[in-house]
Design a protein around this motif. Structure first.
Motif, PDB file in Angstrom:
ATOM      1  N   GLN A 220       1.125  -1.179  -0.436  1.00  0.00           N
ATOM      2  CA  GLN A 220      -0.222   0.038   0.029  1.00  0.00           C
ATOM      3  C   GLN A 220       0.713   1.241   0.079  1.00  0.00           C
ATOM      4  O   GLN A 220       0.132   2.326  -0.967  1.00  0.00           O
ATOM      5  CB  GLN A 220      -0.833  -0.347   1.687  1.00  0.00           C
ATOM      6  CG  GLN A 220      -1.943  -1.205   1.130  1.00  0.00           C
ATOM      7  CD  GLN A 220      -2.402  -1.114   2.119  1.00  0.00           C
ATOM      8  OE1 GLN A 220      -2.254  -1.147   3.517  1.00  0.00           O
ATOM      9  NE2 GLN A 220      -4.487  -0.947   2.167  1.00  0.00           N
ATOM     10  N   ILE A 221       1.745   1.493   0.608  1.00  0.00           N
ATOM     11  CA  ILE A 221       2.681   2.138   0.218  1.00  0.00           C
ATOM     12  C   ILE A 221       3.810   2.485  -1.244  1.00  0.00           C
ATOM     13  O   ILE A 221       3.496   3.401  -1.153  1.00  0.00           O
ATOM     14  CB  ILE A 221       4.315   2.656   1.303  1.00  0.00           C
ATOM     15  CG1 ILE A 221       3.392   2.077   2.833  1.00  0.00           C
ATOM     16  CG2 ILE A 221       5.305   3.315   0.940  1.00  0.00           C
ATOM     17  CD1 ILE A 221       5.000   2.004   4.047  1.00  0.00           C
ATOM     18  N   ARG A 222       3.854   1.516  -2.460  1.00  0.00           N
ATOM     19  CA  ARG A 222       3.977   1.644  -3.281  1.00  0.00           C
ATOM     20  C   ARG A 222       3.492   1.868  -4.135  1.00  0.00           C
ATOM     21  O   ARG A 222       2.400   2.731  -3.584  1.00  0.00           O
ATOM     22  CB  ARG A 222       5.149  -0.025  -4.021  1.00  0.00           C
ATOM     23  CG  ARG A 222       6.085  -0.677  -2.747  1.00  0.00           C
ATOM     24  CD  ARG A 222       6.390  -1.718  -3.625  1.00  0.00           C
ATOM     25  NE  ARG A 222       7.876  -2.425  -2.434  1.00  0.00           N
ATOM     26  CZ  ARG A 222       7.727  -3.483  -1.461  1.00  0.00           C
ATOM     27  NH1 ARG A 222       6.592  -3.915  -1.085  1.00  0.00           N
ATOM     28  NH2 ARG A 222       8.932  -3.272  -1.274  1.00  0.00           N
ATOM     29  N   ILE A 223       4.518   1.936  -5.169  1.00  0.00           N
ATOM     30  CA  ILE A 223       3.188   3.121  -6.695  1.00  0.00           C
ATOM     31  C   ILE A 223       2.539   2.169  -6.532  1.00  0.00           C
ATOM     32  O   ILE A 223       1.890   1.135  -6.971  1.00  0.00           O
ATOM     33  CB  ILE A 223       4.199   3.054  -7.967  1.00  0.00           C
ATOM     34  CG1 ILE A 223       5.529   3.756  -7.529  1.00  0.00           C
ATOM     35  CG2 ILE A 223       3.327   3.599  -9.135  1.00  0.00           C
ATOM     36  CD1 ILE A 223       6.084   3.535  -8.607  1.00  0.00           C
ATOM     37  N   ARG A 224       0.960   3.399  -6.757  1.00  0.00           N
ATOM     38  CA  ARG A 224      -0.004   2.740  -7.451  1.00  0.00           C
ATOM     39  C   ARG A 224      -0.263   3.118  -8.480  1.00  0.00           C
ATOM     40  O   ARG A 224      -0.561   4.105  -8.572  1.00  0.00           O
ATOM     41  CB  ARG A 224      -1.311   3.269  -6.174  1.00  0.00           C
ATOM     42  CG  ARG A 224      -2.477   2.014  -6.787  1.00  0.00           C
ATOM     43  CD  ARG A 224      -3.771   3.021  -5.972  1.00  0.00           C
ATOM     44  NE  ARG A 224      -3.957   4.387  -5.788  1.00  0.00           N
ATOM     45  CZ  ARG A 224      -4.502   5.440  -4.976  1.00  0.00           C
ATOM     46  NH1 ARG A 224      -4.251   4.949  -4.302  1.00  0.00           N
ATOM     47  NH2 ARG A 224      -4.856   6.184  -5.359  1.00  0.00           N
ATOM     48  N   TRP A 225      -0.490   2.059  -9.719  1.00  0.00           N
ATOM     49  CA  TRP A 225      -0.209   2.725 -11.025  1.00  0.00           C
ATOM     50  C   TRP A 225      -2.332   2.155 -11.505  1.00  0.00           C
ATOM     51  O   TRP A 225      -2.088   0.929 -11.522  1.00  0.00           O
ATOM     52  CB  TRP A 225       0.582   2.517 -12.345  1.00  0.00           C
ATOM     53  CG  TRP A 225       0.725   2.427 -13.037  1.00  0.00           C
ATOM     54  CD1 TRP A 225      -0.584   2.568 -14.283  1.00  0.00           C
ATOM     55  CD2 TRP A 225       1.511   3.794 -13.537  1.00  0.00           C
ATOM     56  NE1 TRP A 225      -0.003   3.139 -15.135  1.00  0.00           N
ATOM     57  CE2 TRP A 225       1.070   4.087 -15.047  1.00  0.00           C
ATOM     58  CE3 TRP A 225       2.508   3.668 -13.026  1.00  0.00           C
ATOM     59  CZ2 TRP A 225       2.521   4.709 -15.798  1.00  0.00           C
ATOM     60  CZ3 TRP A 225       3.340   4.715 -14.166  1.00  0.00           C
ATOM     61  CH2 TRP A 225       3.102   5.018 -15.026  1.00  0.00           C
TER      62      TRP A 225
END
Length: 334
Positions: A220-225
């Motif tokens: 949930q911290i990483r990139i959301r694309w």
């Protein structure tokens, strides 16, 4: 929109990438195990290899430092010559102190050096060079400026996401801008902003204020694309290039090279077709480097200089796209 008097020229450019190379086969196998076939996607994006950080001591700051050291050496300058340092990144190693200040310390620059970080996402280095050029035009005390663009994107990708994980590579670029009485240099620029899709790409996905919550996972911290039509920026690119040509009394025949965002080979091909030009003028390095985000147009530029496609006096277009959308287009006479 020509400027008289002293000009803001690109003295030198350089780039740095980590040594570890990851080819398409790794990602094809990785996603095949999830039942996903990404072969066509990699073809459209133009991917073959990419440089990926494996050394835990490397990051966007260390890459930026190595690119900065290389460009200073190539320019025959000392760190004391720098009057301004701008560090452009969407993945800064630190939010404070600024990465430009840390670069200043590692290079041992003088006290009168202006230092600042900037972030326009993938459009960041084009925007930083454009804004530094504009600033130098209005501040005659700035003779030399170092603009560094560096992103360590691979660490922030969700390994289950077939759009980001196989697409990004890690690298940095650096440019020395100089005030000069010689002809050429920064010529003109345009910005196009359409914020309709401002939430399509977000990092950290949960928002910075939420990263310490106990219920937030690493993914949930990483990139959301969120998938979108990646060609949405093409028409704006074509229109802005044509407008800059028109208002500066130039035609596409006067342009030697187009150093565009290396995000998608398909977008470059569509822009090329829209301008009615041959592919020779469009420098593509995304098959070797992957998508290096903010640095990508300037890695393409330096490759063009190295292989002789870009020579002193040539007109060059720089163009990139930041998430959301923010699109700078910049015309330089090298």
């Amino acid at each position: 929109m020509k400027h008289t008097g002293e000009n803001i020229r690109i003295r030198n450019a350089a780039y740095y990438h980590p040594q570890h190379i990851v080819g398409n086969d790794y990602y094809l196998d990785h996603f095949a195990q999830m039942g996903k076939d990404i072969k066509r996607f990699l073809e459209v994006m133009g991917r073959k290899n990419r440089y990926i950080i494996k050394d835990e001591n490397e990051n966007s700051l260390t890459m930026g430092l190595k690119a900065a050291q290389k460009v200073l050496e190539d320019a025959g300058l000392q760190s004391e010559d720098l009057d301004m340092i701008v560090f452009a990144s969407q993945t800064p190693e630190y939010t404070y102190p600024t990465n430009a200040l840390l670069l200043h310390n590692k290079l041992q620059c003088k006290h009168r050096t202006i230092t600042l970080d900037s972030n326009a996402n993938c459009a960041g280095m084009v925007a930083a060079v454009e804004q530094a050029s504009r600033y130098m035009q209005s501040n005659p005390s700035i003779r030399y400026a170092l603009i560094t663009g560096s992103d360590y994107s691979s660490v922030n990708c969700n390994t289950d996401d077939e759009i980001t994980y196989p697409n990004f590579g890690d690298a940095a670029a650096a440019v020395i801008l100089e005030r000069s009485s010689e002809a050429g240099g920064f010529t003109d620029s345009l910005y196009y902003t359409d914020s309709e899709g401002c939430e399509n790409i977000m990092f950290p996905a949960c928002g910075l204020s939420n990263i310490y919550r106990e219920d937030i996972t690493a993914e949930q911290i990483r990139i959301r694309w969120t998938p979108f039509d990646g060609t949405v920026c093409v028409d704006a690119a074509i229109a802005d290039i044509k407008e800059l040509l028109s208002r500066n009394g130039l035609t596409t025949d006067d342009i030697s090279a187009f150093c565009l965002s290396q995000f998608s080979l398909k977008n470059i091909e569509l822009i090329q077709e829209g301008l009615g030009l041959s592919e020779e003028k469009f420098i593509y390095v995304g098959d070797e480097f992957g998508y290096t985000a903010t640095s990508s147009p300037f890695i393409a530029f330096q490759r063009g200089v190295e292989d002789g496609r870009i020579k002193r006096g040539d007109y060059v277009f720089f163009w990139s796209v930041g998430a959301g959308w923010q699109i700078p287009t910049m015309l330089f006479q090298y």
